[in-house]
Design a protein around this motif. Structure first.
Motif, mmCIF file in Angstrom:
data_model
loop_
_atom_site.group_PDB
_atom_site.id
_atom_site.type_symbol
_atom_site.label_atom_id
_atom_site.label_comp_id
_atom_site.label_asym_id
_atom_site.label_seq_id
_atom_site.Cartn_x
_atom_site.Cartn_y
_atom_site.Cartn_z
ATOM 1 N N ALA A 1 -9.510 33.212 -0.847
ATOM 2 C CA ALA A 1 -9.574 33.261 0.800
ATOM 3 C C ALA A 1 -9.902 34.427 1.236
ATOM 4 O O ALA A 1 -10.852 34.857 2.083
ATOM 5 N N THR B 1 -13.453 36.038 3.091
ATOM 6 C CA THR B 1 -13.331 36.734 4.422
ATOM 7 C C THR B 1 -13.800 37.947 4.354
ATOM 8 O O THR B 1 -14.540 38.318 5.105
ATOM 9 N N ALA C 1 -16.578 28.016 4.210
ATOM 10 C CA ALA C 1 -15.146 28.398 4.839
ATOM 11 C C ALA C 1 -14.405 27.424 5.353
ATOM 12 O O ALA C 1 -13.255 27.323 5.402
ATOM 13 N N ILE D 1 -8.782 31.899 6.967
ATOM 14 C CA ILE D 1 -10.088 32.621 7.237
ATOM 15 C C ILE D 1 -10.744 32.706 8.359
ATOM 16 O O ILE D 1 -11.185 33.812 9.053
#
Length: 137
Positions: free
Chosen positions: A90, A94, A123, A132
């Motif tokens: 994650a 990001t 995402a 995120i």
């Protein structure tokens, strides 16, 4: 997820094929793009000090990079007040989203903008989607 929305899958790129990933997905902006990923990793995680990264391609045509470390990291972005823990995958998503946004603003390149949207779409389906999306908001 609606019935018309397909699940986007990610595929890790084997080490020997990684040299082709960034030029393929970022065109002639690939050096700047890679540098921005590492720069954003430093901005979002104060304890980041480098390391090995995995490259991933997405079934919708996108890509992202994520640290090879599998632990959780603390991510903080002062401009939106985000501060929380997230997994390395994650975190990579990001960081790559921030880098793509930054690169798109610098270049105004439609391909880079499309890469951002492809990754953002992935995402939204990620197990840590809420984290995120809060981080990039």
């Amino acid at each position: 997820m609606s019935t018309t929305e397909c699940k986007i899958t990610s595929f890790v790129v084997p080490r020997e094929l990684r040299v082709n990933v960034l030029p393929r997905y970022l065109g002639h902006h690939y050096v700047t793009g890679e540098s921005l990923v590492y720069d954003w990793a430093t901005r979002l995680n104060r304890s980041y000090d480098g390391g090995r990264w995995h490259f991933f391609t997405l079934s919708n045509g996108g890509f992202y990079m994520a640290p090879a470390e599998t632990g959780r990291v603390h991510v903080r972005w002062h401009l939106n007040g985000y501060s929380d823990m997230m997994g390395a995958d994650a975190f990579g998503i990001t960081v790559t989203l921030f880098a793509l946004c930054h690169l798109a603003e610098k270049t105004l390149d439609d391909t880079i903008i499309e890469r951002f949207h492809q990754l953002r779409q992935f995402a939204t389906q990620h197990v840590e989607a809420a984290n995120i999306l809060r981080a990039i908001d």
